[in-house]
Design a protein around this motif. Structure first.
Motif, mmCIF file in Angstrom:
data_model
loop_
_atom_site.group_PDB
_atom_site.id
_atom_site.type_symbol
_atom_site.label_atom_id
_atom_site.label_comp_id
_atom_site.label_asym_id
_atom_site.label_seq_id
_atom_site.Cartn_x
_atom_site.Cartn_y
_atom_site.Cartn_z
ATOM 1 N N VAL A 1 47.666 34.018 -5.216
ATOM 2 C CA VAL A 1 47.725 34.576 -6.612
ATOM 3 C C VAL A 1 46.757 34.257 -7.603
ATOM 4 O O VAL A 1 46.290 35.076 -8.360
ATOM 5 N N ARG A 2 46.609 32.861 -7.624
ATOM 6 C CA ARG A 2 45.544 32.541 -8.643
ATOM 7 C C ARG A 2 44.201 33.087 -8.325
ATOM 8 O O ARG A 2 43.446 33.488 -9.247
ATOM 9 N N ASP A 3 43.706 33.032 -7.187
ATOM 10 C CA ASP A 3 42.518 33.790 -6.755
ATOM 11 C C ASP A 3 42.543 35.342 -7.014
ATOM 12 O O ASP A 3 41.323 35.777 -7.214
ATOM 13 N N ARG B 1 58.055 22.547 -8.016
ATOM 14 C CA ARG B 1 57.601 21.338 -7.237
ATOM 15 C C ARG B 1 56.110 21.520 -7.089
ATOM 16 O O ARG B 1 55.480 20.529 -6.466
ATOM 17 N N ARG B 2 55.594 22.193 -7.634
ATOM 18 C CA ARG B 2 53.769 22.586 -7.172
ATOM 19 C C ARG B 2 53.210 21.666 -8.209
ATOM 20 O O ARG B 2 53.581 21.225 -9.155
ATOM 21 N N ASP B 3 51.694 21.809 -7.972
ATOM 22 C CA ASP B 3 50.938 20.841 -8.787
ATOM 23 C C ASP B 3 50.156 21.154 -9.932
ATOM 24 O O ASP B 3 50.705 20.460 -10.883
ATOM 25 N N PHE B 4 49.915 22.568 -9.992
ATOM 26 C CA PHE B 4 49.192 22.559 -11.424
ATOM 27 C C PHE B 4 49.766 24.073 -11.646
ATOM 28 O O PHE B 4 50.022 25.002 -10.987
ATOM 29 N N ASP C 1 55.096 11.296 -8.768
ATOM 30 C CA ASP C 1 55.731 11.833 -7.720
ATOM 31 C C ASP C 1 54.774 11.906 -6.471
ATOM 32 O O ASP C 1 55.102 11.880 -5.340
ATOM 33 N N ASP C 2 53.590 12.524 -6.817
ATOM 34 C CA ASP C 2 52.517 12.747 -5.611
ATOM 35 C C ASP C 2 51.185 12.467 -6.233
ATOM 36 O O ASP C 2 50.671 13.315 -6.730
ATOM 37 N N ALA C 3 50.638 11.485 -6.156
ATOM 38 C CA ALA C 3 49.325 11.046 -6.400
ATOM 39 C C ALA C 3 48.248 11.812 -5.833
ATOM 40 O O ALA C 3 46.940 11.755 -6.350
ATOM 41 N N THR C 4 48.533 12.422 -4.560
ATOM 42 C CA THR C 4 47.450 13.087 -3.933
ATOM 43 C C THR C 4 46.826 14.295 -4.869
ATOM 44 O O THR C 4 45.888 14.833 -4.799
ATOM 45 N N ARG C 5 47.710 14.644 -6.125
ATOM 46 C CA ARG C 5 47.373 15.601 -6.872
ATOM 47 C C ARG C 5 46.300 15.231 -7.746
ATOM 48 O O ARG C 5 45.717 16.179 -8.122
ATOM 49 N N ILE C 6 46.124 13.837 -7.788
ATOM 50 C CA ILE C 6 44.991 13.674 -8.516
ATOM 51 C C ILE C 6 43.598 13.932 -7.937
ATOM 52 O O ILE C 6 42.911 14.846 -8.538
ATOM 53 N N TRP C 7 43.597 13.880 -6.497
ATOM 54 C CA TRP C 7 42.329 14.419 -5.858
ATOM 55 C C TRP C 7 42.385 16.021 -5.580
ATOM 56 O O TRP C 7 41.307 16.542 -6.120
ATOM 57 N N ARG C 8 43.546 16.498 -5.828
ATOM 58 C CA ARG C 8 43.656 18.040 -5.651
ATOM 59 C C ARG C 8 43.079 18.440 -7.076
ATOM 60 O O ARG C 8 42.208 19.690 -7.201
ATOM 61 N N GLY C 9 43.580 17.807 -8.120
ATOM 62 C CA GLY C 9 43.130 18.283 -9.521
ATOM 63 C C GLY C 9 41.694 18.374 -9.553
ATOM 64 O O GLY C 9 40.872 19.081 -10.058
ATOM 65 N N LEU C 10 40.952 17.124 -9.038
ATOM 66 C CA LEU C 10 39.340 17.003 -9.179
ATOM 67 C C LEU C 10 38.986 18.104 -8.332
ATOM 68 O O LEU C 10 37.865 18.519 -8.637
ATOM 69 N N ARG C 11 39.291 18.473 -7.105
ATOM 70 C CA ARG C 11 38.724 19.462 -6.229
ATOM 71 C C ARG C 11 38.978 20.739 -7.062
ATOM 72 O O ARG C 11 37.836 21.469 -6.894
ATOM 73 N N TYR C 12 40.003 21.057 -7.541
ATOM 74 C CA TYR C 12 40.085 22.453 -8.254
ATOM 75 C C TYR C 12 39.209 22.355 -9.475
ATOM 76 O O TYR C 12 38.348 23.437 -9.589
ATOM 77 N N GLU C 13 39.039 21.429 -10.242
ATOM 78 C CA GLU C 13 38.240 21.371 -11.325
ATOM 79 C C GLU C 13 36.939 21.603 -11.174
ATOM 80 O O GLU C 13 36.302 22.228 -11.762
ATOM 81 N N GLN C 14 36.491 21.040 -10.079
ATOM 82 C CA GLN C 14 34.753 21.205 -9.652
ATOM 83 C C GLN C 14 34.675 22.510 -8.869
ATOM 84 O O GLN C 14 33.548 23.082 -9.262
ATOM 85 N N ARG C 15 35.599 22.836 -8.147
ATOM 86 C CA ARG C 15 35.579 24.164 -7.415
ATOM 87 C C ARG C 15 35.146 25.371 -8.461
ATOM 88 O O ARG C 15 34.594 26.377 -8.369
ATOM 89 N N LEU C 16 36.497 25.362 -9.307
ATOM 90 C CA LEU C 16 36.493 26.605 -10.447
ATOM 91 C C LEU C 16 35.736 26.414 -11.550
ATOM 92 O O LEU C 16 35.602 27.094 -12.463
HETATM 93 P P1 ATP Z 1 43.174 26.131 -1.516
HETATM 94 O O1 ATP Z 1 42.328 27.330 -1.992
HETATM 95 O O2 ATP Z 1 42.559 24.839 -1.655
HETATM 96 O O3 ATP Z 1 43.654 26.471 -0.081
HETATM 97 P P2 ATP Z 1 45.501 26.473 -2.177
HETATM 98 O O4 ATP Z 1 46.075 26.716 -3.800
HETATM 99 O O5 ATP Z 1 45.873 27.646 -1.346
HETATM 100 O O6 ATP Z 1 44.179 26.229 -2.639
HETATM 101 P P3 ATP Z 1 47.076 24.718 -0.614
HETATM 102 O O7 ATP Z 1 46.539 23.186 0.016
HETATM 103 O O8 ATP Z 1 46.720 25.580 0.808
HETATM 104 O O9 ATP Z 1 46.206 24.986 -1.899
HETATM 105 O O10 ATP Z 1 48.493 24.737 -0.974
HETATM 106 C C1 ATP Z 1 49.217 25.911 -1.371
HETATM 107 C C2 ATP Z 1 50.223 25.665 -2.390
HETATM 108 O O11 ATP Z 1 50.964 24.462 -2.241
HETATM 109 C C3 ATP Z 1 49.118 25.406 -3.542
HETATM 110 O O12 ATP Z 1 48.724 26.479 -4.426
HETATM 111 C C4 ATP Z 1 50.410 24.634 -4.390
HETATM 112 O O13 ATP Z 1 51.186 25.336 -5.383
HETATM 113 C C5 ATP Z 1 51.221 23.762 -3.409
HETATM 114 N N1 ATP Z 1 51.034 22.354 -3.197
HETATM 115 C C6 ATP Z 1 49.939 21.907 -2.103
HETATM 116 N N2 ATP Z 1 49.826 20.740 -2.349
HETATM 117 C C7 ATP Z 1 50.790 20.194 -3.265
HETATM 118 C C8 ATP Z 1 50.902 18.978 -3.860
HETATM 119 N N3 ATP Z 1 50.478 17.856 -3.105
HETATM 120 N N4 ATP Z 1 51.806 18.902 -4.914
HETATM 121 C C9 ATP Z 1 52.476 20.224 -5.386
HETATM 122 N N5 ATP Z 1 52.079 21.364 -4.902
HETATM 123 C C10 ATP Z 1 51.269 21.295 -3.845
#
Ligand code: ATP
Ligand code: MG
Length: 413
Positions: free
Chosen positions: A44-46, A127-130, A172-187
């Motif tokens: 949806v984002r994309d 429950r999602r990240d951003f 809740d989930d610190a892997t979101r830190i890495w995810r945040g940096l990944r999206y920040e730089q990708r987009l």
């Molecule tokens: P990408 O383009 O990198 O695949 P994506 O948004 O599709 O990005 P996925 O890792 O495939 O990311 O995960 C799908 C969805 O699940 C994300 O859009 C996000 O909403 C949610 N999600 C994934 N990992 C987490 C997490 N650790 N915490 C919260 N939500 C998450």
């Protein structure tokens, strides 16, 4: 300006017709069962960004496995189900679609995997990240294409902001830190100021994350088009030392990653070898165990590290080809290439190239069988003769089978 909140025409334009047809049918089937169905997350984002992404994630308010079973007939493909999470995957032709049952999550303790129970779409988005990943599109016919955006994801897309949904998100989930940096730089987005503060505050929470989960995030980063940007940013924000304190995301790494992209080796392995290149043997072992690297990748890192100590010998311009061969033989290609890229000696680089392009393919014509026919019994002496033949071939001292036979005759005397 009012924003269009129905995206069916964007879907039609940006997604392959086969996927759009599938979603329409899926929406009909779901509606027929009184279930709701949504397209969610990254796609949806994309769609809104106009970036191509065909990884469809569907969320069902109801029962994903049951719906997937009805849909598999439409696709004539394969279905994989995970009853424990009530999720299913449909695959056909080149497509793969994930169906999950809407769920709510609670975190018993930071970093642990959440406990999950069925819920509504609203629970599922919460429950999602951003915010930019929390939008959904309705697929049932009565409201097909309608955008659902409870957290202002679309505004954040326009402002190019990455924003967490609540202030405990990184706890809740610190892997979101890495995810945040990944999206920040990708987009080429920015972490929204409050989110940035929370991220910095919660960096210590990365210690609560298992090796497997951290490795997964790193793998995702290394599959990006420009992973070095993420690693550089991670260094700047002091996130990288959480992977290992001795890692650097600097100009050297940027340069080497850029060069690595010209090789035809699998990039994640080569990137990993370069990232770990400047670690000592001990630090390298720490990283391997922290990330619980699989055997083959661990071997690449060990090879890379061990080969590093041979670079000095390889920089000798007088090296005989057989010596080059012995210095490099047995190491994985990624390790050799990482050392090639890291070396500052043109002579060593030349030798490595000679090995990769030529020496590693050189073999004597005579085999153990041939030697046996010449009356040499299998055993250590035969092995020694084969080695000498190989060496002579490498160094160009013999160039034909006949030459080898003469050499063997000479050795028997
Ligand atoms: P990408 O383009 O990198 O695949 P994506 O948004 O599709 O990005 P996925 O890792 O495939 O990311 O995960 C799908 C969805 O699940 C994300 O859009 C996000 O909403 C949610 N999600 C994934 N990992 C987490 C997490 N650790 N915490 C919260 N939500 C998450
Ligand atoms: Mg995805």
């Amino acid at each position: 300006m009012t924003k269009i909140t129905n995206l069916s025409s964007e879907m039609g334009k940006q997604l392959p017709a086969e996927l759009v047809d599938f979603m329409r049918r899926a929406g009909e089937v779901a509606a027929g069962q009184g279930q709701s169905l949504y397209l969610v997350g990254g796609v949806v984002r994309d769609l809104l960004l106009g970036r191509s992404n065909f990884d469809l994630d569907l969320v069902v308010e109801g029962d994903a496995i049951n719906l997937a079973q009805q849909l598999v007939d439409i696709t004539h493909g394969k279905i994989t189900t995970h009853p424990r999470f009530n999720t299913a995957k449909l695959q056909w032709n080149k497509w793969s679609i994930d169906l999950t049952t809407a769920r709510s999550e609670t975190y018993a303790q930071p970093g642990a995997l959440p406990s999950v129970k069925p819920g509504s779409l609203a629970n599922d988005l919460f429950r999602r990240d951003f915010t930019i990943n929390t939008m959904a599109i309705e697929l049932v016919p009565s409201s097909y294409g309608r955008l659902i955006d409870p957290y202002g994801g679309r505004d954040d897309l326009e402002r190019k902001f990455l924003r967490v949904l609540h202030e405990r998100s990184f706890i809740d989930d610190a892997t979101r830190i890495w995810r945040g940096l990944r999206y920040e730089q990708r987009l080429d987005f920015q972490l929204e100021p409050d989110t940035l503060q929370l991220l910095k505050r919660d960096i210590p929470m990365l210690d609560t994350i298992s090796g497997d989960r951290i490795r997964y995030e790193l793998e995702c980063i290394l599959r990006e088009e420009h992973p070095e940007k993420v690693l550089r940013r991670a260094e700047e924000l002091k996130v990288l030392p959480k992977l290992h304190p001795a890692l650097k995301g600097d100009g050297w790494l940027t340069e080497k990653f850029g060069q690595a992209r010209f090789s035809n080796l699998p990039l994640p392995g080569l990137y990993m070898a370069l990232l770990a290149y400047r670690l000592t043997t001990e630090e390298n072992e720490d990283l391997i165990s922290r990330l619980r690297l699989p055997k083959s990748l661990a071997q690449t890192l060990r090879d890379t590290n061990s080969l590093k100590s041979r670079l000095e010998s390889l920089a000798d311009p007088e090296l005989a080809p057989s010596r080059i061969y012995r210095l490099l033989y047995g190491y994985s290609q990624s390790a050799i290439t990482a050392n090639y890229l890291a070396s500052s000696s043109p002579v060593a680089q030349q030798h490595i190239q000679t090995f990769l392009n030529k020496l590693r393919y050189v073999k004597p014509s005579l085999t153990g069988n041939d030697l046996q026919k010449m009356g040499i019994a299998p055993g250590p002496r035969m092995k020694e003769i084969l080695n000498l033949l190989h060496e002579a071939r490498l160094d160009g001292k013999v160039t034909s089978k006949k030459g080898e036979e003469e050499m063997v005759e000479g050795l028997r005397k």
